[in-house]
Design a protein around this motif. Structure first.
Motif, mmCIF file in Angstrom:
data_model
loop_
_atom_site.group_PDB
_atom_site.id
_atom_site.type_symbol
_atom_site.label_atom_id
_atom_site.label_comp_id
_atom_site.label_asym_id
_atom_site.label_seq_id
_atom_site.Cartn_x
_atom_site.Cartn_y
_atom_site.Cartn_z
ATOM 1 N N ASP A 16 -3.680 -5.531 2.868
ATOM 2 C CA ASP A 16 -3.299 -4.983 4.156
ATOM 3 C C ASP A 16 -2.758 -3.445 3.884
ATOM 4 O O ASP A 16 -1.677 -3.450 2.898
ATOM 5 N N LYS A 17 -3.151 -2.430 4.627
ATOM 6 C CA LYS A 17 -2.651 -1.138 4.154
ATOM 7 C C LYS A 17 -0.802 -0.962 4.362
ATOM 8 O O LYS A 17 -0.242 -0.307 3.548
ATOM 9 N N SER A 18 -0.492 -1.768 5.530
ATOM 10 C CA SER A 18 0.706 -1.589 5.700
ATOM 11 C C SER A 18 1.671 -2.487 4.689
ATOM 12 O O SER A 18 2.714 -1.752 4.269
ATOM 13 N N VAL A 19 1.452 -3.271 4.126
ATOM 14 C CA VAL A 19 1.910 -3.909 3.097
ATOM 15 C C VAL A 19 1.805 -3.218 1.663
ATOM 16 O O VAL A 19 2.760 -3.206 0.951
ATOM 17 N N GLN A 20 0.687 -2.709 1.742
ATOM 18 C CA GLN A 20 0.611 -1.827 0.451
ATOM 19 C C GLN A 20 1.397 -0.554 0.417
ATOM 20 O O GLN A 20 2.210 -0.178 -0.765
ATOM 21 N N ASP A 21 1.694 -0.196 1.826
ATOM 22 C CA ASP A 21 2.597 0.886 1.810
ATOM 23 C C ASP A 21 4.001 0.426 1.479
ATOM 24 O O ASP A 21 4.895 1.073 0.940
ATOM 25 N N GLN A 22 4.456 -0.979 1.931
ATOM 26 C CA GLN A 22 5.716 -1.267 1.677
ATOM 27 C C GLN A 22 5.791 -1.440 0.208
ATOM 28 O O GLN A 22 7.052 -1.429 -0.268
ATOM 29 N N MET A 23 5.033 -1.888 -0.641
ATOM 30 C CA MET A 23 4.829 -2.242 -1.925
ATOM 31 C C MET A 23 5.237 -0.805 -2.780
ATOM 32 O O MET A 23 6.064 -0.741 -3.637
ATOM 33 N N PHE B 191 0.756 1.336 -12.754
ATOM 34 C CA PHE B 191 0.792 0.403 -11.573
ATOM 35 C C PHE B 191 -0.564 0.315 -10.833
ATOM 36 O O PHE B 191 -1.265 1.144 -10.604
ATOM 37 N N TRP B 192 -1.001 -0.969 -10.927
ATOM 38 C CA TRP B 192 -2.268 -1.477 -10.529
ATOM 39 C C TRP B 192 -2.960 -0.979 -9.068
ATOM 40 O O TRP B 192 -3.782 -0.337 -8.878
ATOM 41 N N LEU B 193 -1.657 -0.875 -8.225
ATOM 42 C CA LEU B 193 -2.092 -0.405 -6.773
ATOM 43 C C LEU B 193 -2.495 0.831 -6.763
ATOM 44 O O LEU B 193 -3.311 1.556 -5.962
ATOM 45 N N ARG B 194 -1.511 1.799 -7.535
ATOM 46 C CA ARG B 194 -1.843 3.329 -7.609
ATOM 47 C C ARG B 194 -3.356 3.855 -7.940
ATOM 48 O O ARG B 194 -3.941 4.400 -7.585
ATOM 49 N N ASP B 195 -3.372 3.139 -9.515
ATOM 50 C CA ASP B 195 -4.891 3.459 -9.831
ATOM 51 C C ASP B 195 -5.832 2.475 -8.968
ATOM 52 O O ASP B 195 -6.901 3.299 -8.816
ATOM 53 N N THR C 224 4.265 -5.212 -11.484
ATOM 54 C CA THR C 224 4.075 -3.896 -12.257
ATOM 55 C C THR C 224 5.308 -3.928 -13.139
ATOM 56 O O THR C 224 6.326 -4.675 -12.862
ATOM 57 N N TYR C 225 5.375 -2.948 -14.031
ATOM 58 C CA TYR C 225 6.472 -3.004 -14.996
ATOM 59 C C TYR C 225 7.294 -1.528 -14.651
ATOM 60 O O TYR C 225 6.698 -0.464 -14.758
ATOM 61 N N ILE C 226 8.639 -1.517 -14.697
ATOM 62 C CA ILE C 226 9.208 -0.288 -14.660
ATOM 63 C C ILE C 226 10.328 -0.498 -16.028
ATOM 64 O O ILE C 226 10.304 -1.510 -16.898
ATOM 65 N N ARG C 227 11.073 0.503 -16.362
ATOM 66 C CA ARG C 227 11.647 0.784 -17.479
ATOM 67 C C ARG C 227 13.205 1.042 -17.091
ATOM 68 O O ARG C 227 13.578 1.917 -16.602
#
Length: 915
Positions: free
Chosen positions: A569-576, A596-600, A650-653
């Motif tokens: 869902d586009k709105s959910v992706q925006d929230q992510m 970040f998988w969603l960005r790629d 996804t992973y952050i540092r």
């Protein structure tokens, strides 16, 4: 305004009513204790044998049924029902993510010198090959990864983890630095430089110049049984290699850590410290035997002292066995209980025997036991109750290590109270019979020579009033010696000195000043905890983490999880994406995720014409078919049976100082604040968007520790004060207990700061149970003061110190000796407990034997709450003894002397017996 006589009379009446009410309240308790003691005194051998059999039976049955040794630090220290625990359970048990691989981690360095050289990389290959050449490695990898090798995250990935390829392609250090500076590996995977190179430095072009360490991680299959067996063999080989490097002396060092390393080393620490328990038993036995020893062979009570320590041991066996049966986990924290019990458990024994010595010596042992428990029964019950309540309140903690320890302590304390009456009291009776028979201490089968010689000098047909003979013969030297020992003479001098008004005032002023100093120190107390403190000092696991921090630990990599939402869902992706950005903006986070998988995926879907007409789920499937994306994201996107995205991550540092507890608390609270503000998380008990790392477990502990300590302190102080109010039959008791125990707690915090300790998991346990132990020193003195018969404050204080003071002093010494072996532990956890209890005993004894008597001397109530008439002096005329004893004495009169002591020309206190 002056109060009227009616008002004063009303106050007196209320106080008297309160005293009568409390006496009625505690009377059933005293009757119960006296009844148990009376029965055990009548059948001493039966009780002793039964207690021994039951104790060993419980311990053996519990050990071989439900005994559970817990060494998982994530379980031991994580607050129950915390968000970290809930999220961890979801990831491990409910989500579709593959179980985390078992990491075999290595760090190679040169003590801070530059490691970026061909030799440094060769050394890295040497360590990796040592693991890969360990028997069973290839078969283990095939069990989970099929034909693919176990993944390795290391600088060696630039050469496909092959030493031959490295030697062929790299001939100089300059070429090495150029290769290590590239941003992708040969297979297209993005390089996370800080995960493989520690403390790197770069030139203005971003090219590597130097680094302090190289790091490697071998990801073994998440198959506990198979992997643990292999890890054990790999650890042995790496330990030998590490020693070989050290012998070369060329500066290259490596440390390593396998998945099983912590539990292995934690268990080794427990096993190493097990001998400290019998050492504590021996130390306490020697100490107690010295206290009970007398220079007279008959009246010495060394065996009785040993029996007092044995009673504690049996209580531990019974309590532990009971908890084993129930299945309460055993941890390293549970190991501290025997040392605490050997200390505080003996207090009751010293108080019982001290009062027994003061009873009428012309009575039978059974009657003297009755009188003893009638006097001190309420005192030992009260202190046992407060100690038990202190540990019971520890069950309010959300930290398993704390409430498991408390669950072991509660039954042990209760059992110890009853074993004092059912084991130690029968031993007193048996020891009295030994003395009556003239048999030696320790060598109890031998009769004292002097006594037999003197009796044989008289004819069998001489008659005498046997009662007087017995009175002289059994005028116990041991009691006389005890009453006039050095310690008693010292307590007499000390009480006289302390009761001088100027001295009492000076003591109060000094303790107020001391309280001010400790308060200022307590305000400086900080949190700090290193999980390696529970490991042996020579642990390779500790060395790994210490050197990892020193030579570049890189950064922490928590994961951001998404679940229970339609991720197409586009709105959910925006929230992510919004959530990832807000988390990335936190001060603890080092920018947005490198991967970040969603960005790629969005970029792929927008730029790839062949997928424009496909559904989102079909686009995701195509996205994961591309080798580079498959390698990077396949394990981070979980596809349901219907083809939807069920969960992803996804992973952050995070760049967090692992020694800075406040920074860790801020990190977990800040990310939680961001999570709570998300639209998908609002009004939900659990989060759909959240971050997680296993280090969150210990961070959760830090976050709740201070709050729980404050809560336990308030509840503990209030509880023991209320208990004192209902068991010390005078309403003024709470005016002494409440402020003093509050002062003691603050002083205890100051002691920790003074000793260089911090608020951590170990000191947390010490502080949680300290209230019940500290109040013991106050309760015994205060209760004895109220029961003292003299009319003036000064004389009441003197009587208190001369009677109960010595027992409290010896009890304090026994508590200190009980924890002395902890000072020799290889684990920092036990040494922390040692210093905590050193402060606890010093403060408790100081306030109980110095400050409280001074306060009572200045403003204590002039009342006596003791029931019945005053104690009769042993110097008064002899009353008629029980008829059974008079008959027994007269029946023996024809066999004994008319007056032994007159014939030999000796006073009774000069007679000594030898074996």
């Amino acid at each position: 305004m002056m109060r009227s006589n009616d008002e004063m009379a009303s106050e007196v009446t209320i106080s008297q009513k309160w005293t009568k009410t409390i006496k009625r309240f505690r009377a059933p308790v005293t009757r119960m204790l006296v009844g148990i003691a009376d029965n055990s005194a009548r059948y001493p051998k039966t009780y002793i044998i039964s207690i021994i059999v039951i104790s060993f039976a419980l311990a053996v049955v519990g050990l071989f049924t439900n005994f559970n040794l817990e060494v998982n630090e994530d379980i031991i220290w994580t607050p129950t029902n915390s968000r970290a625990q809930l999220h961890g359970n979801f990831i491990d048990n409910e989500s579709g993510f593959d179980p985390e691989s078992r990491r075999f981690m290595v760090i190679i360095h040169r003590g801070g010198d530059n490691i970026l050289s061909m030799e440094g990389v060769r050394r890295t290959f040497e360590v990796l090959d040592t693991v890969r050449e360990t028997d069973g490695y290839d078969d283990l990898c095939k069990q989970f990864y099929g034909e693919d090798p176990c993944p390795i995250n290391s600088p060696t990935q630039f050469w496909n983890n092959t030493a031959e390829l490295f030697e062929e392609s790299i001939s100089t250090d300059e070429k090495l630095l150029a290769a290590l500076s590239t941003t992708t590996f040969p297979n297209g995977e993005v390089v996370l430089q800080t995960s493989i190179i520690g403390n790197p430095t770069e030139d203005e072009n971003g090219e590597l110049i130097s680094a302090e360490s190289l790091r490697a991680i071998i990801k073994l299959p998440p198959l506990p049984e198979s992997s643990e067996s292999f890890e054990s063999k790999g650890i042995d080989k790496l330990l030998k290699l590490r020693d070989a490097w050290a012998a070369e002396g060329d500066g290259y060092v490596f440390q390593f850590f396998a998945e099983r390393s912590f539990s292995d080393e934690f268990q080794r620490a427990i096993i190493n410290d097990v001998p400290l328990v019998p050492i504590a038993f021996v130390i306490m036995s020697i100490f107690t035997c010295i206290i009970f020893w007398r220079r007279d062979w008959v009246y010495s009570r060394v065996l009785l002292g040993f029996g007092a320590v044995t009673a504690i041991l049996l209580a531990l066996l019974s309590g532990y066995g009971l908890m084993f049966l129930i299945g309460v986990p055993f941890t390293s924290m549970t190991q501290i209980l025997p040392f605490i019990m050997f200390g505080i458990g003996l207090d009751d024994s010293f108080i019982i025997i001290g009062e027994y010595y003061r009873t009428d010596k012309r009575k039978t042992p059974e009657e003297r036991v009755h009188d003893t428990i009638d006097v001190v029964g309420s005192s030992i019950f009260l202190t046992s109750l407060t100690s038990t309540l202190a540990f019971a309140l520890g069950n309010l903690s959300s930290v398993p290590a704390v409430f498991w320890l408390c669950q072991y302590a509660v039954p042990v304390l209760i059992i110890n109270l009853f074993f004092q009456l059912m084991f130690f009291v029968p031993l007193i009776v048996i020891d009295e019979r030994r003395i009556a028979d003239g048999r030696c201490d320790v060598l109890f089968w031998k009769t004292a020579k002097n006594r037999g010689d003197e009796l044989s000098r008289f004819s069998q047909d001489e008659t005498v009033d046997q009662l007087q003979v017995k009175s002289k013969m059994e005028s116990p030297v041991v009691e006389s010696e005890l009453q006039e020992s050095f310690f008693d003479r010292f307590m007499g001098w000390y009480s006289d000195f302390l009761c001088k008004p100027i001295v009492s005032i000076a003591v109060v002023v000094a303790f107020i000043a001391l309280f001010g100093v400790f308060t200022s120190l307590a305000l400086k107390l900080e949190q700090e905890f290193k999980f390696t403190s529970v490991l042996p000092e020579d642990s390779y696991a500790s060395a790994f983490y210490n050197e990892l921090r020193e030579f570049g630990a890189g950064v922490l990599t928590p994961a951001i999880y998404f679940r229970n939402v339609n991720q197409c869902d586009k709105s959910v992706q925006d929230q992510m994406e919004k959530y990832v950005v807000e988390i990335s903006n936190l001060k603890e986070v080092s920018g947005e995720p490198a991967l970040f998988w969603l960005r790629d995926f969005k970029k792929f879907a927008n730029e790839t014409e062949s997928v424009q007409d496909l559904t989102c789920n079909e686009q995701v499937a195509e996205f994961l078919k591309i080798p580079a994306f498959k390698t990077m994201y396949e394990r981070d996107i979980i596809i349901s049976v219907s083809g939807d995205i069920a969960e992803s991550r996804t992973y952050i540092r995070m760049d967090i100082d692992q020694d800075d507890v406040n920074a860790q608390i801020d990190a977990i609270l800040n990310q939680r604040s961001v999570s709570e503000a998300q639209e998908k998380n609002k009004n939900q008990e659990d989060f759909d968007f959240f971050t997680f790392d296993t280090l969150y477990y210990i961070w959760e502990f830090y976050a709740v520790a201070v709050q729980e300590l404050l809560l336990s302190a308030i509840i503990g102080i209030a509880t023991v004060s209320i208990v004192a109010l209902f068991f010390i039959p005078h309403i003024s008791a709470i005016l002494f207990i409440f402020p003093l125990i509050a002062v003691l707690y603050v002083d205890m915090l100051g002691i920790l700061q003074l000793a260089g300790l911090h608020i951590n998991a170990v000191s947390y346990v010490s502080l949680t149970v300290s209230i019940g132990l500290l109040v013991d020193f106050l309760m015994h003195i205060l209760l004895r003061y109220y029961e003292a018969e003299p009319d003036t404050r000064k004389e009441k204080v003197k009587d208190t110190l001369k009677t109960m003071g010595l027992s409290v002093f010896v009890g304090a010494a026994s508590t200190l000796f009980g924890v002395v072996p902890l000072g020799f532990s290889q684990s920092e956890i036990f040494s922390t407990i040692f210093f905590s209890f050193l402060g606890l005993v010093t403060l408790g004894a100081g306030h109980g034997l110095i400050l409280l008597p001074a306060l009572l001397n200045l403003c204590g109530p002039r009342v006596c709450i003791k029931e019945g008439k005053k104690n009769e002096s042993t110097d008064t005329a002899i009353e008629d003894p029980p008829e059974s004893y008079r008959s027994a004495y007269l029946e023996e009169s024809n066999r004994e002397a008319k007056n032994i002591l007159d014939e030999v020309g000796m006073e009774d206190d000069e007679m000594e017996y030898s074996c």
